[in-house]
Scaffold this motif. Structure first.
Motif, PDB file in Angstrom:
ATOM      1  N   GLN A 188       9.243  68.263  23.262  1.00 12.28           N
ATOM      2  CA  GLN A 188      10.498  67.653  22.825  1.00 12.28           C
ATOM      3  C   GLN A 188      11.594  67.853  23.866  1.00 12.28           C
ATOM      4  N   ILE A 189      11.618  69.024  24.491  1.00 15.49           N
ATOM      5  CA  ILE A 189      12.608  69.289  25.534  1.00 15.49           C
ATOM      6  C   ILE A 189      12.375  68.350  26.715  1.00 15.49           C
ATOM      7  N   ILE A 190      11.117  68.206  27.107  1.00 17.23           N
ATOM      8  CA  ILE A 190      10.780  67.314  28.223  1.00 17.23           C
ATOM      9  C   ILE A 190      11.234  65.893  27.912  1.00 17.23           C
ATOM     10  N   SER A 191      10.929  65.432  26.697  1.00 20.27           N
ATOM     11  CA  SER A 191      11.276  64.066  26.305  1.00 20.27           C
ATOM     12  C   SER A 191      12.788  63.864  26.280  1.00 20.27           C
ATOM     13  N   ARG A 192      13.532  64.807  25.726  1.00 17.35           N
ATOM     14  CA  ARG A 192      14.988  64.677  25.668  1.00 17.35           C
ATOM     15  C   ARG A 192      15.593  64.649  27.064  1.00 17.35           C
ATOM     16  N   ARG A 193      15.118  65.518  27.929  1.00 19.21           N
ATOM     17  CA  ARG A 193      15.629  65.554  29.309  1.00 19.21           C
ATOM     18  C   ARG A 193      15.401  64.214  29.987  1.00 19.21           C
ATOM     19  N   GLN A 194      14.216  63.631  29.782  1.00 20.03           N
ATOM     20  CA  GLN A 194      13.903  62.348  30.409  1.00 20.03           C
ATOM     21  C   GLN A 194      14.732  61.218  29.820  1.00 20.03           C
ATOM     22  N   GLN A 195      14.921  61.216  28.509  1.00 17.72           N
ATOM     23  CA  GLN A 195      15.713  60.169  27.869  1.00 17.72           C
ATOM     24  C   GLN A 195      17.163  60.193  28.348  1.00 17.72           C
ATOM     25  N   LEU A 196      17.689  61.385  28.565  1.00 20.73           N
ATOM     26  CA  LEU A 196      19.058  61.514  29.051  1.00 20.73           C
ATOM     27  C   LEU A 196      19.158  61.254  30.553  1.00 20.73           C
ATOM     28  N   GLU A 197      17.999  61.153  31.218  1.00 21.30           N
ATOM     29  CA  GLU A 197      17.932  60.889  32.666  1.00 21.30           C
ATOM     30  C   GLU A 197      18.661  61.960  33.472  1.00 21.30           C
ATOM     31  N   ILE A 198      18.440  63.207  33.062  1.00 23.33           N
ATOM     32  CA  ILE A 198      19.021  64.340  33.779  1.00 23.33           C
ATOM     33  C   ILE A 198      18.034  64.785  34.846  1.00 23.33           C
ATOM     34  N   TYR A 207      13.219  78.188  25.946  1.00 21.99           N
ATOM     35  CA  TYR A 207      13.196  76.848  25.357  1.00 21.99           C
ATOM     36  C   TYR A 207      14.440  76.608  24.501  1.00 21.99           C
ATOM     37  N   ASP A 208      14.850  77.643  23.736  1.00 23.10           N
ATOM     38  CA  ASP A 208      16.045  77.504  22.903  1.00 23.10           C
ATOM     39  C   ASP A 208      17.289  77.259  23.753  1.00 23.10           C
ATOM     40  N   VAL A 209      17.394  77.995  24.851  1.00 23.68           N
ATOM     41  CA  VAL A 209      18.526  77.796  25.765  1.00 23.68           C
ATOM     42  C   VAL A 209      18.517  76.371  26.310  1.00 23.68           C
ATOM     43  N   ALA A 210      17.324  75.889  26.688  1.00 22.73           N
ATOM     44  CA  ALA A 210      17.199  74.521  27.214  1.00 22.73           C
ATOM     45  C   ALA A 210      17.621  73.500  26.166  1.00 22.73           C
ATOM     46  N   SER A 211      17.188  73.712  24.922  1.00 21.81           N
ATOM     47  CA  SER A 211      17.538  72.775  23.849  1.00 21.81           C
ATOM     48  C   SER A 211      19.043  72.787  23.576  1.00 21.81           C
ATOM     49  N   ASN A 212      19.649  73.974  23.550  1.00 22.31           N
ATOM     50  CA  ASN A 212      21.094  74.069  23.324  1.00 22.31           C
ATOM     51  C   ASN A 212      21.885  73.410  24.445  1.00 22.31           C
ATOM     52  N   PHE A 213      21.385  73.543  25.667  1.00 20.86           N
ATOM     53  CA  PHE A 213      22.073  72.921  26.791  1.00 20.86           C
ATOM     54  C   PHE A 213      22.019  71.394  26.675  1.00 20.86           C
ATOM     55  N   LEU A 214      20.878  70.864  26.245  1.00 16.79           N
ATOM     56  CA  LEU A 214      20.782  69.418  26.030  1.00 16.79           C
ATOM     57  C   LEU A 214      21.762  68.975  24.943  1.00 16.79           C
ATOM     58  N   THR A 224      25.424  57.298  31.755  1.00 16.79           N
ATOM     59  CA  THR A 224      24.096  57.431  32.375  1.00 16.79           C
ATOM     60  C   THR A 224      24.213  57.704  33.870  1.00 16.79           C
ATOM     61  N   ALA A 225      25.144  56.997  34.519  1.00 15.63           N
ATOM     62  CA  ALA A 225      25.287  57.146  35.971  1.00 15.63           C
ATOM     63  C   ALA A 225      25.676  58.574  36.356  1.00 15.63           C
ATOM     64  N   THR A 226      26.603  59.177  35.604  1.00 15.51           N
ATOM     65  CA  THR A 226      27.024  60.528  35.960  1.00 15.51           C
ATOM     66  C   THR A 226      25.943  61.551  35.635  1.00 15.51           C
ATOM     67  N   ARG A 227      25.174  61.326  34.565  1.00 15.31           N
ATOM     68  CA  ARG A 227      24.066  62.237  34.272  1.00 15.31           C
ATOM     69  C   ARG A 227      22.999  62.160  35.356  1.00 15.31           C
ATOM     70  N   GLN A 228      22.739  60.961  35.836  1.00 15.26           N
ATOM     71  CA  GLN A 228      21.724  60.790  36.881  1.00 15.26           C
ATOM     72  C   GLN A 228      22.111  61.498  38.176  1.00 15.26           C
ATOM     73  N   LYS A 229      23.397  61.646  38.397  1.00 14.84           N
ATOM     74  CA  LYS A 229      23.858  62.233  39.659  1.00 14.84           C
ATOM     75  C   LYS A 229      24.014  63.754  39.584  1.00 14.84           C
ATOM     76  N   LEU A 230      23.816  64.346  38.429  1.00 11.78           N
ATOM     77  CA  LEU A 230      23.946  65.802  38.298  1.00 11.78           C
ATOM     78  C   LEU A 230      23.042  66.504  39.308  1.00 11.78           C
ATOM     79  N   GLY A 231      23.626  67.455  40.020  1.00  7.53           N
ATOM     80  CA  GLY A 231      22.891  68.144  41.077  1.00  7.53           C
ATOM     81  C   GLY A 231      23.177  67.586  42.452  1.00  7.53           C
ATOM     82  N   ASN A 232      23.859  66.430  42.520  1.00  4.07           N
ATOM     83  CA  ASN A 232      24.122  65.789  43.802  1.00  4.07           C
ATOM     84  C   ASN A 232      25.601  65.539  44.073  1.00  4.07           C
ATOM     85  N   TYR A 233      26.474  66.104  43.250  1.00  6.22           N
ATOM     86  CA  TYR A 233      27.906  65.981  43.524  1.00  6.22           C
ATOM     87  C   TYR A 233      28.287  66.921  44.662  1.00  6.22           C
ATOM     88  N   ARG A 234      29.222  66.472  45.494  1.00  8.09           N
ATOM     89  CA  ARG A 234      29.676  67.275  46.621  1.00  8.09           C
ATOM     90  C   ARG A 234      31.201  67.255  46.678  1.00  8.09           C
TER      91      ARG A 234
END
Length: 564
Positions: A420-430, A469-476, A486-496
């Protein structure tokens, strides 16, 4: 509204070229090309124009890359020549069907304003290029290990074997044209344009893939026959790949590793590798093409075995669903194998007992399971104090490391299901690299006593894995509450820090109306504090919390620009 070229010349928003230097101006975020492709953001820029992340409205809003060619021509014959060269590259890309090469979709010729533009549409590869990964390593005083570059060679040489079998020579292999794909951690070979800027009198940028008389390639990476004579052979690519390996090993540019007067590489001085790998690289780097390896397969046969240094521990990684784990120590190796005849040369690794029953299928056809090898990760310091968020210094993410709780099999009783965590992360495109870094920080901050201790797949770590896993779920949950685009979520990790400076310039130029940079800081801080109360904004980890701050700010700027 004003737009700026890379030299910061101000232009009217309706212009497609800078009125002062002639440089093509960027396509606007939100602009729809060919009634189909909506621009999300700019990805990069080269001599030919720019590349953009776009949304294909005809394909369930799938993301793709638009690669722009912007010919500045006045004479009809020049425009015709540009069209011919553009179509030549498109025809080559159509032939390339390999899982480690971005898939070609189509070519477009569109009229924007009163100018003709050419665009190629390709798959978007989510990941960081190897120059970015090296930059991140160097920020921690590290470079790539011999095991890692040997793995890279094993994974990318079959790709070169494939394109060479079609008589295609890349001609521009370097760290920034190799991307580590986030979904399966395989290197992707990108940019087959062989881009070159013609003299100004000829008036346009163009690509040229055929023929042996075109002077292309980066200085230091390309062999002499390519840079001086314009001749290329299949093993010209092998030379460039060897230089790329030396740069990743040492963290130094080619010019620092080569004595141009003597014509010698600094073996043993700047470059320290095992005798076997040194022998392979020396032959790849031979001055005369006739003295080099003639094919990629020959190199693969001579590469040192990864088990010769330290036997790795293998584990399962599933294609497209894998999320990488807590921990940052580099993996000793990632060895992959596809059902593809061009990859048959890849070495297989024995699987541990618990992997053997597993298989991944797609469309009724079994897909070979990626197997990775690596040591258990050792967690670095939990929170680093870095520069203030107002003038950020953002680093790029490291190579994802293995193994991890989400990639481990759910075999023991009491372990929560992680799908479920994997699926949520992918749906949010993080991006998964960012996601793992963020969950790591939250988890190990809450458990400082675990500093330096990695999570294992053993039964005694079941409770800790479940907490992760609980921490991951709470963060989602937090990210869903943030209601980011969607655009800003996709760019997470690449802001400078450059992003913040762009917003500052836009505010000063009045592009955000009466909105000031101070107001942006205030509004962003308020929303950030609601999500993560108690965080000291002046000491945010720029790879984790700082990225969320940036995403909130980016959404606010986007809303302001669309309303003006």
């Amino acid at each position: 509204m004003q737009v700026y070229c890379t030299k910061q010349h101000a232009n009217n928003g309706s212009n497609r070229f800078c009125t002062q230097c002639g440089e093509p101006l960027p396509l606007a975020v939100g602009q729809v090309i060919d009634n189909r492709y909506q621009i999300i953001r700019q990805l990069g820029q080269g001599g030919f124009g720019r590349t953009y992340l776009a949304e294909d409205k005809n394909q369930f809003h799938q993301t793709c890359v638009l690669k722009e060619f912007a010919p500045q021509v006045k004479e009809p014959q020049d425009l015709q020549k540009a069209k011919e060269l553009f179509e030549r590259e498109a025809n080559v890309l159509k032939k390339l069907q390999h899982p480690q090469i971005p898939r070609f979709h189509t070519s477009l010729q569109v009229k924007l304003g009163n100018k003709d533009f050419f665009l190629l549409v390709q798959d978007y590869v989510d990941g960081d290029d190897y120059s970015q990964l090296l930059e991140q390593r160097q920020s921690h005083g590290k470079t790539f290990s011999e095991e890692e570059v040997t793995t890279l060679l094993r994974q990318i040489l079959p790709v070169l074997s494939y394109i060479h079998s079609l008589d295609v020579v890349h001609r521009d292999i370097s760290p920034d044209n190799l991307i580590l794909r986030s979904s399966d951690h395989l290197p992707m070979l990108i940019d087959f344009g062989g881009v070159k800027q013609l003299p100004a009198s000829q008036g346009f940028w163009f690509t040229k893939l055929a023929g042996n008389h075109t002077l292309l390639g980066k200085k230091g990476y390309a062999p002499e026959e390519q840079l001086r004579q314009g001749k290329v052979y299949l093993n010209s690519d092998l030379y460039s790949l060897a230089v790329t390996i030396l740069v990743l090993l040492t963290g130094k540019e080619p010019q620092k590793l080569y004595d141009s007067y003597q014509g010698l590489w600094y073996w043993g001085k700047e470059i320290n590798v095992s005798p076997q790998l040194e022998a392979v690289l020396k032959k790849m780097l031979a001055y005369k093409p006739s003295d080099r390896y003639q094919t990629a397969e020959q190199i693969l046969k001579n590469l040192p075995l990864l088990t010769a240094t330290k036997p790795p521990t293998t584990h399962l990684t599933k294609l497209k669903t894998m999320i990488v784990a807590p921990g940052r120590q580099r993996a000793n190796a990632l060895v992959s194998k596809f059902h593809n005849k061009t990859q048959a040369v890849a070495k297989s690794i024995p699987l541990p007992v618990w992997i053997r029953p597993f298989a991944v299928s797609l469309g009724g056809t079994a897909l070979v399971v990626l197997t990775g090898a690596g040591t258990w990760a050792v967690v670095n310091a939990v929170i680093r104090s870095v520069t203030s968020i107002t003038i950020p210094s953002i680093s790029l993410p490291e190579i994802p490391q293995l193994p991890n709780p989400l990639g481990q099999p759910v075999s023991d009783k009491g372990t929560k299901d992680n799908t479920q965590i994997i699926s949520r992360r992918q749906q949010l495109e993080i991006p998964e690299v960012f996601f793992i870094k963020m969950v790591d920080e939250l988890f190990y901050t809450s458990k400082p006593e675990l500093k330096g201790r990695s999570l294992t797949s053993k039964a005694e770590d079941t409770a800790l894995r479940n907490e992760w896993y609980d921490v991951a779920s709470n963060f989602l949950d937090k990210l869903e509450q943030a209601n980011l685009s969607t655009a800003t979520r996709q760019k997470l990790g690449n802001y400078r820090s450059q992003d913040y400076e762009i917003w500052r310039r836009q505010a000063r130029a009045g592009q955000l109306g009466n909105y000031t940079i101070s107001q942006l800081n205030k509004d962003t801080n308020e929303k950030f504090d609601r999500l993560f109360p108690g965080q000291q904004r002046g000491k945010l980890n720029q790879q984790t919390f700082g990225q969320i701050w940036y995403a909130i700010a980016a959404d606010q700027v986007s809303k302001l620009k669309s309303s003006n």
